[in-house]
Design an enzyme around this catalytic site. Structure first.
Site, mmCIF file in Angstrom:
data_model
loop_
_atom_site.group_PDB
_atom_site.id
_atom_site.type_symbol
_atom_site.label_atom_id
_atom_site.label_comp_id
_atom_site.label_asym_id
_atom_site.label_seq_id
_atom_site.Cartn_x
_atom_site.Cartn_y
_atom_site.Cartn_z
ATOM 1 N N GLY A 17 0.627 -1.352 0.170
ATOM 2 C CA GLY A 17 -0.167 0.188 -0.082
ATOM 3 C C GLY A 17 0.797 1.254 0.137
ATOM 4 O O GLY A 17 1.578 1.419 -0.712
ATOM 5 N N TYR A 161 -11.498 3.902 15.144
ATOM 6 C CA TYR A 161 -10.363 4.174 13.821
ATOM 7 C C TYR A 161 -9.896 5.723 13.782
ATOM 8 O O TYR A 161 -8.944 6.194 14.116
ATOM 9 C CB TYR A 161 -10.250 3.995 12.942
ATOM 10 C CG TYR A 161 -9.615 3.770 11.960
ATOM 11 C CD1 TYR A 161 -8.401 3.578 11.663
ATOM 12 C CD2 TYR A 161 -9.831 5.493 10.743
ATOM 13 C CE1 TYR A 161 -7.574 4.062 11.027
ATOM 14 C CE2 TYR A 161 -8.668 5.332 9.648
ATOM 15 C CZ TYR A 161 -8.055 4.870 9.435
ATOM 16 O OH TYR A 161 -6.817 5.014 9.014
ATOM 17 N N LYS A 165 -7.274 8.265 14.929
ATOM 18 C CA LYS A 165 -6.104 9.291 13.482
ATOM 19 C C LYS A 165 -6.623 10.981 14.402
ATOM 20 O O LYS A 165 -5.929 11.424 14.311
ATOM 21 C CB LYS A 165 -7.683 8.984 12.478
ATOM 22 C CG LYS A 165 -7.219 8.466 11.659
ATOM 23 C CD LYS A 165 -6.111 7.873 11.824
ATOM 24 C CE LYS A 165 -4.904 6.510 10.644
ATOM 25 N NZ LYS A 165 -3.937 6.970 10.311
ATOM 26 N N VAL A 196 -7.922 5.554 -0.298
ATOM 27 C CA VAL A 196 -6.741 4.993 -0.788
ATOM 28 C C VAL A 196 -6.837 3.671 -1.386
ATOM 29 O O VAL A 196 -7.563 2.861 -0.905
ATOM 30 C CB VAL A 196 -5.647 5.659 -0.663
ATOM 31 C CG1 VAL A 196 -4.426 4.827 -1.214
ATOM 32 C CG2 VAL A 196 -5.385 7.214 0.318
#
Length: 254
Positions: A17, A161, A165, A196
């Site tokens: 990635g 999550y 962040k 992404v």
């Protein structure tokens, strides 16, 4: 990028990635890149590809489980012994589990905290100490954040999550303030991409492949190389320019 040729960058989560794209791009531009991950075999393959392509830099694979502080410290000790130290630290490693706030597993939350917050903080601390002890005053610490570090999206799978962040956003700004208080010219940057096209969605929804595929249906996602280009853009900035945060996302599907 000329001033970075031959210097040492650490890229965490470099096996796939965004991390793999960043590592290869920095090698292409002449840096010595230590790429770490638990699956070091993939990085070894990338290193061979870089060598075959004739890139002027070199990719050095290093096996490291970022949930274990002793392995992180051992990695930094090895970098010091073999390459003198770290000049650029790119905290890319991160993961997510679709565990809701109301019913999620504590083990999943802890795993996200260990990698997304604690490992990033430990690597940042050790990278700064490496720079300081060698009088490196033009180093750079780059945190691969997320748009989830700036807003809470209405998807309960992402809420914990997102909290990790938001922590990255706070940690990057806190780092900038502490560096400024030390009169250091080491720079700190957060890069916050949207969706992404990597293995992230398939890992996130590993038990629901249809949901993983649907993640890419509404938007044209970014590609890993787009984020790698943002990293090199930040590194190319003149030493007096502090790029605090780069937010980027793909365009809506027509």
């Amino acid at each position: 990028m000329e001033r970075w040729r031959g210097r040492v960058a650490l890229v965490t989560g470099a096996s796939a990635g965004i991390g793999a794209a960043v590592a290869v791009e920095l090698v292409r531009l002449g840096m010595k890149v230590v790429g770490c991950a638990r699956d070091v075999g993939k990085i070894q393959k990338l290193a061979a590809e870089c060598q075959s392509a004739g890139h002027p830099g070199v990719l050095v694979p290093f096996k490291c489980d970022l949930t274990k502080e002793e392995e992180i410290l051992a990695m930094f000790a090895a970098i010091k012994e073999q390459h003198k130290g770290v000049d650029v630290c790119i905290n890319n490693a991160g993961l997510a589990h679709p565990d809701l706030l109301l019913s999620g597993k504590t083990s999943s939350w802890k795993n996200m905290m260990d990698v997304n917050v604690l490992a990033l903080s430990i690597c940042t601390r050790e990278a700064y100490q490496s720079m300081k002890e060698r009088n490196v005053d033009d180093g750079h610490i780059i945190n691969i954040n997320s748009v989830c570090g700036h807003r809470v999206v209405p998807n309960p799978d992402l809420h914990f999550y997102t909290a990790t962040k938001y922590a990255v956003t706070a940690l990057t700004e806190g780092l900038r303030q502490e560096l400024r208080a030390e009169n250091s010219h080491i720079r700190a940057t957060s890069i916050s991409p949207g969706l992404v096209e990597t293995e992230f969605a398939s890992r996130f929804y590993k038990e629901n492949p249809d949901k993983a595929a649907g993640a890419y249906s509404a938007y044209k996602p970014l590609e890993a190389i787009d984020v790698a280009n943002a990293v090199t853009y930040v590194l190319r900035a003149p030493p007096h320019v502090q790029i605090g945060d780069v937010q980027m996302q793909g365009t809506e599907q027509v």
